[in-house]
Design a protein around this motif. Structure first.
Motif, PDB file in Angstrom:
ATOM      1  N   GLY A   1       0.582  -1.258  -0.140  1.00  2.28           N
ATOM      2  CA  GLY A   1       0.071   0.277  -0.088  1.00  2.28           C
ATOM      3  C   GLY A   1       0.496   1.901   0.522  1.00  2.28           C
ATOM      4  O   GLY A   1      -0.167   2.180  -0.006  1.00  2.28           O
ATOM      5  N   SER A   2       2.639   1.262  -0.226  1.00  7.19           N
ATOM      6  CA  SER A   2       3.218   2.060   0.497  1.00  7.19           C
ATOM      7  C   SER A   2       3.420   2.602  -1.245  1.00  7.19           C
ATOM      8  O   SER A   2       3.606   4.095  -1.813  1.00  7.19           O
ATOM      9  CB  SER A   2       3.891   2.030   0.756  1.00  7.19           C
ATOM     10  OG  SER A   2       5.396   0.680  -0.147  1.00  7.19           O
ATOM     11  N   GLY A   3       2.718   2.424  -2.730  1.00  5.87           N
ATOM     12  CA  GLY A   3       3.020   2.612  -4.025  1.00  5.87           C
ATOM     13  C   GLY A   3       4.995   2.630  -3.752  1.00  5.87           C
ATOM     14  O   GLY A   3       5.306   2.532  -5.196  1.00  5.87           O
ATOM     15  N   THR A   4       5.950   1.859  -3.449  1.00  9.01           N
ATOM     16  CA  THR A   4       7.407   1.574  -3.049  1.00  9.01           C
ATOM     17  C   THR A   4       7.528   0.181  -4.011  1.00  9.01           C
ATOM     18  O   THR A   4       8.866   0.340  -4.527  1.00  9.01           O
ATOM     19  CB  THR A   4       8.158   1.973  -2.116  1.00  9.01           C
ATOM     20  OG1 THR A   4       7.402   1.228  -0.757  1.00  9.01           O
ATOM     21  CG2 THR A   4       8.052   3.565  -1.037  1.00  9.01           C
ATOM     22  N   VAL A   5       7.122  -0.375  -3.763  1.00 17.13           N
ATOM     23  CA  VAL A   5       7.808  -2.018  -4.542  1.00 17.13           C
ATOM     24  C   VAL A   5       7.086  -2.433  -5.302  1.00 17.13           C
ATOM     25  O   VAL A   5       5.971  -2.455  -5.840  1.00 17.13           O
ATOM     26  CB  VAL A   5       6.494  -3.193  -3.107  1.00 17.13           C
ATOM     27  CG1 VAL A   5       6.951  -4.608  -3.545  1.00 17.13           C
ATOM     28  CG2 VAL A   5       7.335  -2.929  -1.797  1.00 17.13           C
ATOM     29  N   GLN A   6       7.793  -2.901  -6.436  1.00 15.86           N
ATOM     30  CA  GLN A   6       7.171  -1.879  -7.756  1.00 15.86           C
ATOM     31  C   GLN A   6       7.997  -3.869  -8.014  1.00 15.86           C
ATOM     32  O   GLN A   6       6.829  -3.785  -8.898  1.00 15.86           O
ATOM     33  CB  GLN A   6       8.344  -1.569  -8.230  1.00 15.86           C
ATOM     34  CG  GLN A   6       8.722  -0.346  -8.025  1.00 15.86           C
ATOM     35  CD  GLN A   6       7.401   0.706  -8.760  1.00 15.86           C
ATOM     36  OE1 GLN A   6       6.603   0.991  -9.116  1.00 15.86           O
ATOM     37  NE2 GLN A   6       6.524   1.556  -7.108  1.00 15.86           N
ATOM     38  N   ALA A   7       7.760  -5.066  -8.039  1.00 15.63           N
ATOM     39  CA  ALA A   7       8.729  -5.524  -8.335  1.00 15.63           C
ATOM     40  C   ALA A   7       9.048  -6.741  -7.665  1.00 15.63           C
ATOM     41  O   ALA A   7       9.848  -6.279  -7.112  1.00 15.63           O
ATOM     42  CB  ALA A   7       9.456  -6.052 -10.229  1.00 15.63           C
ATOM     43  N   ALA A   8       9.360  -7.845  -7.995  1.00 11.66           N
ATOM     44  CA  ALA A   8      10.234  -9.084  -7.320  1.00 11.66           C
ATOM     45  C   ALA A   8      11.483  -9.033  -8.068  1.00 11.66           C
ATOM     46  O   ALA A   8      10.712  -9.055  -9.698  1.00 11.66           O
ATOM     47  CB  ALA A   8       9.371 -10.055  -6.501  1.00 11.66           C
TER      48      ALA A   8
END
Length: 150
Positions: free
Chosen positions: A34-41
């Motif tokens: 929900g932070s918008g910071t995690v883009q992809a694994a």
């Protein structure tokens, strides 16, 4: 002295096993964030996380960057926490709530951080608490329900 933790709790219409399955799949973390910071694994991540697993994420907070995490707490279907180089932790606790429901608590814990005052100076605790609320809303929506945050 501050406790150096912020937490949010909600109840989700899913079993602990269903939620844990989601949390231990690093490829699904961007869907949940929900932070918008995690883009992809990263493609080299394990399929399932367990104690000691290392996994990487492509992140973006202003500029893109990569982060490597290590699972440091683990109890199947009940608890998982990971940390990265600065030592602060993201912890998920799952408690059966009956009738196929689970009480979920997500915690940002910077008591273990190498430089905790920088985290406070940057106001990450307040920002992260708001992001945790959004993350738990997303989690509830994934299982077809609006959350009741506490």
């Amino acid at each position: 002295m501050t406790r150096r933790q912020v937490s949010v709790t909600t109840t989700v219409a899913a079993t602990p096993e269903q939620i844990f399955d989601l949390l231990t799949d690093p490829a699904k973390h961007p869907l949940l964030d929900g932070s918008g910071t995690v883009q992809a694994a990263h493609g080299s991540n394990p399929d399932r996380l367990e104690l000691g697993s290392k996994f990487g994420m492509d992140m973006k907070m202003g500029a893109p960057y990569k982060i490597k995490n290590t699972v440091v707490e683990y109890e199947r279907n009940r608890l998982i926490a990971w940390r990265h180089f600065n030592g602060h932790r993201w912890r998920w606790e799952l408690e059966p709530a009956g009738e196929g429901r689970t009480t979920v608590t997500e915690t940002f814990d910077w008591s273990t951080a190498r430089i905790p005052f920088l985290i406070e100076l940057a106001r990450f605790p307040a920002r992260n608490k708001a992001a945790i609320r959004r993350t738990l809303d997303r989690l509830a929506e994934m299982f077809g329900e609006q959350s009741r945050l506490q």
